[in-house]
Design a protein around this motif. Structure first.
Motif, PDB file in Angstrom:
ATOM      1  N   ARG A 159      26.562  33.805  40.862  1.00  0.00           N
ATOM      2  CA  ARG A 159      25.882  33.209  41.934  1.00  0.00           C
ATOM      3  C   ARG A 159      26.818  33.034  43.463  1.00  0.00           C
ATOM      4  O   ARG A 159      26.437  33.574  44.363  1.00  0.00           O
ATOM      5  N   GLU A 160      28.103  32.546  43.034  1.00  0.00           N
ATOM      6  CA  GLU A 160      29.050  32.113  43.975  1.00  0.00           C
ATOM      7  C   GLU A 160      30.244  33.234  43.930  1.00  0.00           C
ATOM      8  O   GLU A 160      31.212  32.928  43.381  1.00  0.00           O
ATOM      9  N   ASP A 161      29.839  34.233  44.535  1.00  0.00           N
ATOM     10  CA  ASP A 161      31.037  35.388  44.484  1.00  0.00           C
ATOM     11  C   ASP A 161      32.085  35.347  45.184  1.00  0.00           C
ATOM     12  O   ASP A 161      33.486  35.376  45.007  1.00  0.00           O
ATOM     13  N   THR A 162      32.104  34.825  46.374  1.00  0.00           N
ATOM     14  CA  THR A 162      33.196  34.274  47.208  1.00  0.00           C
ATOM     15  C   THR A 162      34.070  33.176  46.529  1.00  0.00           C
ATOM     16  O   THR A 162      35.291  33.373  46.249  1.00  0.00           O
ATOM     17  N   ALA A 163      33.222  32.288  45.982  1.00  0.00           N
ATOM     18  CA  ALA A 163      34.008  30.968  44.940  1.00  0.00           C
ATOM     19  C   ALA A 163      34.815  31.841  43.884  1.00  0.00           C
ATOM     20  O   ALA A 163      36.057  31.469  43.545  1.00  0.00           O
ATOM     21  N   ALA A 164      34.630  33.013  43.415  1.00  0.00           N
ATOM     22  CA  ALA A 164      35.124  33.553  42.046  1.00  0.00           C
ATOM     23  C   ALA A 164      36.263  34.315  42.697  1.00  0.00           C
ATOM     24  O   ALA A 164      37.203  34.142  41.942  1.00  0.00           O
ATOM     25  N   ILE A 165      36.072  34.930  43.666  1.00  0.00           N
ATOM     26  CA  ILE A 165      37.266  35.690  44.435  1.00  0.00           C
ATOM     27  C   ILE A 165      38.237  34.737  44.824  1.00  0.00           C
ATOM     28  O   ILE A 165      39.627  35.142  44.635  1.00  0.00           O
ATOM     29  N   ILE A 166      38.178  33.684  45.380  1.00  0.00           N
ATOM     30  CA  ILE A 166      39.127  32.544  45.415  1.00  0.00           C
ATOM     31  C   ILE A 166      39.897  32.260  44.246  1.00  0.00           C
ATOM     32  O   ILE A 166      41.076  31.951  44.025  1.00  0.00           O
ATOM     33  N   ASN A 167      38.973  31.854  43.286  1.00  0.00           N
ATOM     34  CA  ASN A 167      39.708  31.487  41.989  1.00  0.00           C
ATOM     35  C   ASN A 167      40.336  32.767  41.492  1.00  0.00           C
ATOM     36  O   ASN A 167      41.544  32.473  40.798  1.00  0.00           O
ATOM     37  N   TRP A 168      40.091  33.912  41.323  1.00  0.00           N
ATOM     38  CA  TRP A 168      40.907  35.093  41.144  1.00  0.00           C
ATOM     39  C   TRP A 168      42.014  35.167  41.854  1.00  0.00           C
ATOM     40  O   TRP A 168      43.248  35.440  41.343  1.00  0.00           O
ATOM     41  N   SER A 169      41.937  35.101  43.042  1.00  0.00           N
ATOM     42  CA  SER A 169      43.041  34.939  43.909  1.00  0.00           C
ATOM     43  C   SER A 169      44.259  34.059  43.415  1.00  0.00           C
ATOM     44  O   SER A 169      45.424  34.113  43.576  1.00  0.00           O
ATOM     45  N   ASP A 170      43.480  32.958  43.034  1.00  0.00           N
ATOM     46  CA  ASP A 170      44.542  31.652  42.496  1.00  0.00           C
ATOM     47  C   ASP A 170      45.300  31.966  41.531  1.00  0.00           C
ATOM     48  O   ASP A 170      46.533  31.586  40.896  1.00  0.00           O
ATOM     49  N   LEU A 171      44.608  32.917  40.672  1.00  0.00           N
ATOM     50  CA  LEU A 171      45.257  33.208  39.211  1.00  0.00           C
ATOM     51  C   LEU A 171      45.966  34.451  39.445  1.00  0.00           C
ATOM     52  O   LEU A 171      47.023  34.617  38.461  1.00  0.00           O
ATOM     53  N   LEU A 172      46.374  35.182  40.586  1.00  0.00           N
ATOM     54  CA  LEU A 172      47.154  36.167  40.800  1.00  0.00           C
ATOM     55  C   LEU A 172      48.608  35.777  41.610  1.00  0.00           C
ATOM     56  O   LEU A 172      48.450  34.787  42.264  1.00  0.00           O
ATOM     57  N   LYS A 173      49.530  36.417  40.836  1.00  0.00           N
ATOM     58  CA  LYS A 173      51.079  36.059  41.764  1.00  0.00           C
ATOM     59  C   LYS A 173      50.824  36.750  42.943  1.00  0.00           C
ATOM     60  O   LYS A 173      50.117  37.720  43.439  1.00  0.00           O
ATOM     61  N   THR A 174      51.490  36.140  43.860  1.00  0.00           N
ATOM     62  CA  THR A 174      51.799  36.854  45.291  1.00  0.00           C
ATOM     63  C   THR A 174      52.310  38.456  45.150  1.00  0.00           C
ATOM     64  O   THR A 174      53.327  38.716  44.222  1.00  0.00           O
ATOM     65  N   GLY A 175      51.530  39.260  45.663  1.00  0.00           N
ATOM     66  CA  GLY A 175      51.975  40.723  45.306  1.00  0.00           C
ATOM     67  C   GLY A 175      51.039  41.401  44.059  1.00  0.00           C
ATOM     68  O   GLY A 175      51.231  42.519  44.114  1.00  0.00           O
ATOM     69  N   GLY A 176      50.405  40.486  43.700  1.00  0.00           N
ATOM     70  CA  GLY A 176      49.478  41.073  42.229  1.00  0.00           C
ATOM     71  C   GLY A 176      48.372  41.772  42.907  1.00  0.00           C
ATOM     72  O   GLY A 176      47.908  42.003  44.064  1.00  0.00           O
ATOM     73  N   MET A 177      47.910  42.623  41.664  1.00  0.00           N
ATOM     74  CA  MET A 177      46.671  43.715  41.975  1.00  0.00           C
ATOM     75  C   MET A 177      45.495  43.147  41.679  1.00  0.00           C
ATOM     76  O   MET A 177      45.470  42.733  40.526  1.00  0.00           O
ATOM     77  N   LEU A 178      44.579  43.309  42.304  1.00  0.00           N
ATOM     78  CA  LEU A 178      42.999  43.170  41.866  1.00  0.00           C
ATOM     79  C   LEU A 178      42.443  44.536  41.823  1.00  0.00           C
ATOM     80  O   LEU A 178      42.294  44.956  43.104  1.00  0.00           O
ATOM     81  N   CYS A 179      41.778  44.696  41.008  1.00  0.00           N
ATOM     82  CA  CYS A 179      40.694  45.776  40.594  1.00  0.00           C
ATOM     83  C   CYS A 179      39.358  45.572  40.386  1.00  0.00           C
ATOM     84  O   CYS A 179      39.077  44.890  39.518  1.00  0.00           O
ATOM     85  N   VAL A 180      38.545  45.789  41.306  1.00  0.00           N
ATOM     86  CA  VAL A 180      37.210  45.167  41.366  1.00  0.00           C
ATOM     87  C   VAL A 180      36.258  46.472  41.328  1.00  0.00           C
ATOM     88  O   VAL A 180      36.306  47.229  42.367  1.00  0.00           O
ATOM     89  N   PHE A 181      35.235  46.524  40.440  1.00  0.00           N
ATOM     90  CA  PHE A 181      34.073  47.576  40.455  1.00  0.00           C
ATOM     91  C   PHE A 181      32.827  46.783  40.328  1.00  0.00           C
ATOM     92  O   PHE A 181      32.613  45.732  39.641  1.00  0.00           O
ATOM     93  N   VAL A 182      31.807  47.414  41.221  1.00  0.00           N
ATOM     94  CA  VAL A 182      30.573  46.639  41.299  1.00  0.00           C
ATOM     95  C   VAL A 182      29.554  47.629  41.741  1.00  0.00           C
ATOM     96  O   VAL A 182      29.664  48.734  42.168  1.00  0.00           O
ATOM     97  N   PRO A 183      28.013  47.251  41.350  1.00  0.00           N
ATOM     98  CA  PRO A 183      26.998  48.281  41.937  1.00  0.00           C
ATOM     99  C   PRO A 183      26.850  48.434  42.999  1.00  0.00           C
ATOM    100  O   PRO A 183      26.991  47.380  43.833  1.00  0.00           O
ATOM    101  N   ALA A 184      26.659  49.542  43.733  1.00  0.00           N
ATOM    102  CA  ALA A 184      26.479  49.762  44.870  1.00  0.00           C
ATOM    103  C   ALA A 184      24.835  49.927  45.754  1.00  0.00           C
ATOM    104  O   ALA A 184      24.167  50.313  44.804  1.00  0.00           O
ATOM    105  N   PHE A 185      24.729  49.419  46.754  1.00  0.00           N
ATOM    106  CA  PHE A 185      23.308  49.571  47.675  1.00  0.00           C
ATOM    107  C   PHE A 185      22.304  48.802  47.113  1.00  0.00           C
ATOM    108  O   PHE A 185      21.949  49.165  45.718  1.00  0.00           O
ATOM    109  N   GLN A 186      21.765  47.829  47.648  1.00  0.00           N
ATOM    110  CA  GLN A 186      20.634  47.013  47.232  1.00  0.00           C
ATOM    111  C   GLN A 186      19.378  48.248  47.333  1.00  0.00           C
ATOM    112  O   GLN A 186      18.453  47.839  46.352  1.00  0.00           O
ATOM    113  N   SER A 187      19.500  49.162  47.717  1.00  0.00           N
ATOM    114  CA  SER A 187      18.212  50.077  47.650  1.00  0.00           C
ATOM    115  C   SER A 187      18.386  50.773  46.530  1.00  0.00           C
ATOM    116  O   SER A 187      17.178  51.352  45.954  1.00  0.00           O
ATOM    117  N   LEU A 188      19.300  50.637  45.544  1.00  0.00           N
ATOM    118  CA  LEU A 188      19.081  50.923  44.065  1.00  0.00           C
ATOM    119  C   LEU A 188      18.905  50.105  43.223  1.00  0.00           C
ATOM    120  O   LEU A 188      18.865  50.206  42.075  1.00  0.00           O
TER     121      LEU A 188
END
Length: 243
Positions: free
Chosen positions: A111-140
């Protein structure tokens, strides 16, 4: 995710064309990462991707997975993954700081995707990599999304903007499953009409012959992604670095 659909998901996730091809792409992305990297798989399901990482040399003690499903984490334990925990992906409470975080088809469930991204960023080291896949296009949007309990689908720009807003630098970004976009779009639209007066059901396209053909198609597309970014697709993804 509805219980019956989750059961089907666990039955097919090892061999199904969609999951195999996406794991293969991510394995190629991470093949040159230091093999002692601390890595977290968010929405890890049965831990198939974590086992794949072990096979290419990542240290198992440095591989972590979280999932909201108790069944998924039980499967992880059966598969020999010790660092697997039942957790909400919006509020991950781990003491480790990770070099790499992977979240495949997870953000759309939150529900709170921005809050989740902030949480994930906090769990990453500086310079760390985040790989995110999501479904595309609300028309689908279809019954598939409803059964999976999605909140939304994304454009590539929406996903990039959310990550850039939280101080990520985009390293690679594209749509994915480009070649199947048109037939799947038509299938979803027909399904939306047919499903209005029937019980909602998720679609997992399987069958041995179909699986082989679709897997080859997406593996070919994965190779093309080394050289191009696709203008549309069934999914979209970003590979980003924490600043």
């Amino acid at each position: 995710m509805e219980i019956e659909y989750e059961k089907k998901y666990h039955e097919v996730e090892t061999e199904n064309w969609w999951f195999v091809s996406r794991r293969r792409y991510l394995l190629d992305v991470l093949k040159n990462a230091p093999k002692d990297s601390l890595l977290l798989d968010i929405g890890c399901s049965s831990g198939i991707f974590l086992k794949d990482l072990e096979r290419i040399g990542f240290k198992p003690e440095n591989l972590f997975g979280i999932d909201i499903s108790e069944k998924a984490i039980a499967n992880c334990k059966k598969n020999g993954i010790q660092n697997a925990f039942v957790m909400d992906a919006q509020k991950i409470s781990l003491s480790q700081k990770f070099d790499i975080i992977v979240a495949s088809d997870c953000l759309e469930h939150l529900r709170e995707d921005t809050a989740a991204i902030i949480n994930w960023s906090d769990l990453l080291k500086t310079g760390g990599m985040l790989c995110v896949f999501v479904p595309a296009f609300q028309s689908l949007w279809s019954t598939h999304d409803e059964v999976n309990m999605h909140y939304r689908r994304y454009t590539n720009k929406e996903l990039k903007d959310k990550l850039i807003s939280e101080k990520f630098t985009i390293l690679k970004s594209s749509y994915w499953n480009f070649l199947l976009f048109v037939p799947l779009y038509l299938f979803r639209k027909i399904d939306a009409v047919v499903s209005r007066n029937k019980k909602k059901e998720g679609q997992i396209i399987d069958g041995k012959f179909t699986n082989v053909i679709l897997l080859k198609l997406l593996l070919f597309e994965n190779k093309l992604l080394k050289y191009v970014n696709f203008p549309f697709g069934v999914s979209t993804f970003c590979i980003a670095q924490k600043r």
